[in-house]
Scaffold this motif. Structure first.
Motif, PDB file in Angstrom:
ATOM      1  N   THR A 106       0.851  -1.191   0.000  1.00 15.45           N
ATOM      2  CA  THR A 106       0.000   0.000   0.000  1.00 15.45           C
ATOM      3  C   THR A 106       0.884   1.237   0.000  1.00 15.45           C
ATOM      4  N   ARG A 169     -10.362   0.616   4.691  1.00 12.84           N
ATOM      5  CA  ARG A 169     -10.393   0.400   3.245  1.00 12.84           C
ATOM      6  C   ARG A 169     -11.735   0.832   2.665  1.00 12.84           C
ATOM      7  N   PHE A 174      -7.078   3.030   0.461  1.00 14.43           N
ATOM      8  CA  PHE A 174      -6.543   2.558   1.744  1.00 14.43           C
ATOM      9  C   PHE A 174      -6.250   3.779   2.610  1.00 14.43           C
ATOM     10  N   ALA A 192      -3.986   0.384  -2.493  1.00 19.22           N
ATOM     11  CA  ALA A 192      -3.229  -0.854  -2.654  1.00 19.22           C
ATOM     12  C   ALA A 192      -2.585  -0.870  -4.031  1.00 19.22           C
ATOM     13  N   ASP A 332      -7.039  -7.265  -2.413  1.00 15.02           N
ATOM     14  CA  ASP A 332      -6.479  -5.928  -2.174  1.00 15.02           C
ATOM     15  C   ASP A 332      -7.559  -4.867  -2.364  1.00 15.02           C
TER      16      ASP A 332
END
Length: 480
Positions: A106, A169, A174, A192, A332
């Motif tokens: 990230t 998230r 993120f 991500a 992700d």
């Protein structure tokens, strides 16, 4: 770039970023504090544990059109594992962070903190908060301890320094709320990503990793269990949380000396379709089966999950259930809205409906894992389905993860692992019992007489009944 002499050993210490306030001397590990043109010796900071990350000080790349260079690193450890935070200096003078945990990455930068942020103690996994760009879902909340560092850093840190952080998230986005400096957090937002997307250069190759660590990245090594002496296959630095297959002892191999976390009792032999250490050829890569665990729900339904890893990819799970095989990968990019309490979620504009909601418990585990696992651990699972694809949210008090599963044919699994074909039933007369022959012949006679039955019902029925009676009498006589 500012270059100063280390107050401890005199070696040159470089400050490439104006935002850096401390740096770690490469020669003696002294942490050097830059303050109003002067430097101070803050003591020594432990070396980072070699975790086989391809990233290193000097790695460069590009994010959102901005070039960056890695100039620092802190290594953080928490109850269930550890991760790296790489400090980035952008070509335009800005700075940011590259999170690195088990091959998932990230990128974040500091942002203004909006009003309405929660207190750290009140943050709950699965809850949603508006960070100024819509609702984000809390994915984990943890207190981590610094166990090592390198290069330049934007704040003072040393051995034992604690980070209080909550990660959130929203789709591919993120965010981190960092409460390390007090009750008012620092907000970092980003997304991500992958090393390929960032076009990373100057990554460590296998030879560079072997030169510093004594072994290649991703190569399975053997460790003697400190409890019973049995060998355990594991990936140093990548999957250092072990469960001995022989005695069920939990072992932390992420320390210079492997530590027994919880001595287990001699484990009963558990039958597995796939064996620990097996290698699967998937595509053009070899995947090593490094861990296995059995889980069950409150109704007693049990399934087996196998952890696979390849040096050039990420971990993934191969799940064996009573309905067949599934390949499961951690996401992700999260579905919207991200909270498992929703009746529906959407991923890539495809809607999934919630179908199952149940608690799951680990009943047995053995091998190596990228987090600490033990029998008895529980999570709440909510599954969402669309066709043959399933999304699953697994949540406990510390963490929420989303994964996507797709079915895999049994023949495909056998081909990957080069397993023999299952035995087939024998053919020939011995494969069919007298009763099977009797009923097959009966059906043949009924079909044969169906057509004349339509034209001469009474006569045909009489002869058919006589034939059936004679058939049964003959079979019973042979049987006796």
């Amino acid at each position: 770039m500012l270059s100063v002499s280390c107050p401890s050993c005199g070696a040159p210490v470089a400050f490439r970023s104006h935002a850096s306030v401390m740096a770690v001397c490469e020669f003696c590990r002294t942490t050097v504090h830059k303050d109003a043109g002067a430097v101070q010796d803050l003591g020594r900071l432990s070396e980072v544990l070699e975790d086989y990350s391809p990233i290193q000080i000097g790695t460069s790349g590009k994010v959102g059109g901005r070039g960056f260079t890695v100039i620092g690193r802190i290594q953080l450890r928490y109850a269930a594992g550890m991760w790296n935070e790489w400090y980035l200096m952008y070509d335009d003078g800005g700075s940011g962070w590259l999170g690195d945990a088990s091959g998932q990455y990230t990128v974040t930068t500091a942002r203004p903190l909006p009003s309405g942020w929660p207190d750290f103690e009140r943050v709950r996994v699965g809850a949603q908060y508006d960070l100024g760009a819509g609702l984000f879902t809390v994915s984990d909340r943890r207190v981590a301890t610094c166990v090592g560092g390198q290069g330049e850093l934007p704040f003072r840190v040393g051995d034992g320094w604690q980070a209080r952080v909550a990660d959130l998230r929203r789709g591919p986005a993120f965010a981190t709320l960092d409460y390390s400096d007090g009750d008012t957090p620092v907000l970092y937002t980003g997304f991500a990503t992958t090393l390929g997307t960032m076009q990373c250069q100057l990554l460590r190759d296998d030879e560079a990793i072997k030169a510093s660590a004594g072994r290649y990245r991703g190569k399975v090594q053997a460790l003697q269990c400190p409890s019973c002496g049995s060998p355990i296959g594991y990936l140093p630095g990548m999957a250092a949380n072990l469960v001995c297959p022989a005695c069920a002892a939990r072992i932390d191999a992420a320390t210079p000396q492997a530590e027994v976390l919880a001595a287990g009792e001699r484990a009963a032999r558990v039958p597995l379709t796939l064996t620990l250490g097996a290698v699967a050829r998937i595509g053009n890569q070899d995947y090593h089966l490094i861990g296995a665990m059995k889980r069950l729900d409150d109704d007693g339904e049990e399934w087996t999950e196998y952890l696979l890893y390849t040096p050039r990819g990420q971990f993934f799970w191969l799940v064996e259930t009573g309905e067949g095989w599934w390949r499961s990968e951690v996401l992700d990019e999260w579905p919207e809205p991200g909270t498992p309490a929703a009746p529906k979620v959407a991923l890539h504009n495809i809607a999934y409906e919630r179908t199952l909601d149940y608690p799951a418990r680990v009943s047995w585990a053995a091998g190596a894992f990228n987090w600490k696992v033990a029998a008895g651990e529980r999570v709440r699972v909510r599954e969402f389905e669309r066709g043959q694809t399933s999304l699953a949210a697994e949540m406990n008090d510390e963490e929420l993860t989303w994964s996507r599963s797709t079915p895999v044919a049994d023949d495909q699994v056998r081909a990957w692992f080069k397993l023999p074909a299952p035995p087939t039933a024998p053919r020939g007369k011995s494969a069919m019992s007298p009763n099977d022959l009797r009923w097959r012949f009966l059906l043949w006679m009924l079909g044969l007489n169906a057509v004349p039955l339509l034209f001469n019902f009474f006569d045909t029925v009489v002869w058919l009944a006589a034939g059936i009676f004679a058939l049964f009498i003959s079979f019973d006589a042979k049987k006796d």
